[in-house]
Design a protein around this motif. Structure first.
Motif, PDB file in Angstrom:
ATOM      1  N   LEU A   9       0.825  -1.209   0.000  1.00  0.00           N
ATOM      2  CA  LEU A   9       0.000   0.000   0.000  1.00  0.00           C
ATOM      3  C   LEU A   9       0.862   1.262   0.000  1.00  0.00           C
ATOM      4  N   ALA A  10       1.994   1.204   0.680  1.00  0.00           N
ATOM      5  CA  ALA A  10       2.919   2.341   0.677  1.00  0.00           C
ATOM      6  C   ALA A  10       3.464   2.582  -0.728  1.00  0.00           C
ATOM      7  N   GLN A  11       3.715   1.512  -1.467  1.00  0.00           N
ATOM      8  CA  GLN A  11       4.183   1.662  -2.850  1.00  0.00           C
ATOM      9  C   GLN A  11       3.095   2.258  -3.735  1.00  0.00           C
ATOM     10  N   VAL A  12       1.868   1.828  -3.529  1.00  0.00           N
ATOM     11  CA  VAL A  12       0.745   2.384  -4.294  1.00  0.00           C
ATOM     12  C   VAL A  12       0.607   3.873  -3.986  1.00  0.00           C
ATOM     13  N   ALA A  13       0.713   4.225  -2.715  1.00  0.00           N
ATOM     14  CA  ALA A  13       0.610   5.633  -2.312  1.00  0.00           C
ATOM     15  C   ALA A  13       1.740   6.457  -2.943  1.00  0.00           C
ATOM     16  N   ALA A  14       2.939   5.907  -2.987  1.00  0.00           N
ATOM     17  CA  ALA A  14       4.070   6.611  -3.595  1.00  0.00           C
ATOM     18  C   ALA A  14       3.852   6.828  -5.089  1.00  0.00           C
ATOM     19  N   TYR A  15       3.257   5.850  -5.747  1.00  0.00           N
ATOM     20  CA  TYR A  15       2.937   5.974  -7.177  1.00  0.00           C
ATOM     21  C   TYR A  15       1.961   7.128  -7.395  1.00  0.00           C
ATOM     22  N   PHE A  16       0.891   7.157  -6.579  1.00  0.00           N
ATOM     23  CA  PHE A  16      -0.079   8.247  -6.701  1.00  0.00           C
ATOM     24  C   PHE A  16       0.545   9.583  -6.325  1.00  0.00           C
TER      25      PHE A  16
END
Length: 123
Positions: A9-16
């Motif tokens: 989820l942290a990676q997804v947040a970083a992408y956004f």
């Protein structure tokens, strides 16, 4: 996103987060028309080459753009075309929200203000 670990989820947040900066969106929009070098993008976007390079480094980190050296120049292109589908979804959602807001404002504009209360005409 269901079932993703906190790390994922942290990676997804970083992408956004990479997509949350207007300059980076401007770069992606420019690259939609084809590859460009940093100088071309800086001129088109109205920023310094150093600023564009910093944004490109972050976009590369997240796999959104790729670079290719050609002689003394480095050209950037989109590495993941799906980013445009994502941006188009978001833009469509925002447009629908604006349309709804406009309709709501029109509904209130049709309401007539109440006539003054408690005023009597005195002669």
């Amino acid at each position: 996103m269901q079932g993703l670990t906190p790390e994922a989820l942290a990676q997804v947040a970083a992408y956004f987060q990479a997509l949350s900066e207007p300059t980076r969106l401007q770069i992606l929009n420019l690259l939609r028309g084809g590859e460009h070098n940093v100088g071309e993008m800086a001129t088109a976007c109205g920023y310094t080459s150093a600023n564009i390079s910093r944004h490109l480094a972050l976009l590369m980190k997240h796999g959104l753009v790729a670079r290719e050296s050609r002689g003394n120049a480095v050209y950037y292109r989109i590495a993941d075309e799906s980013v445009y589908a994502l941006c188009d979804l978001v833009c469509g959602s925002i447009a629908r929200q604006w349309d709804k807001s406009a309709q709501d404002r029109k509904a209130f504009a049709r309401v007539k203000p109440p006539s003054p209360v408690g005023r009597s005409k005195r002669s």
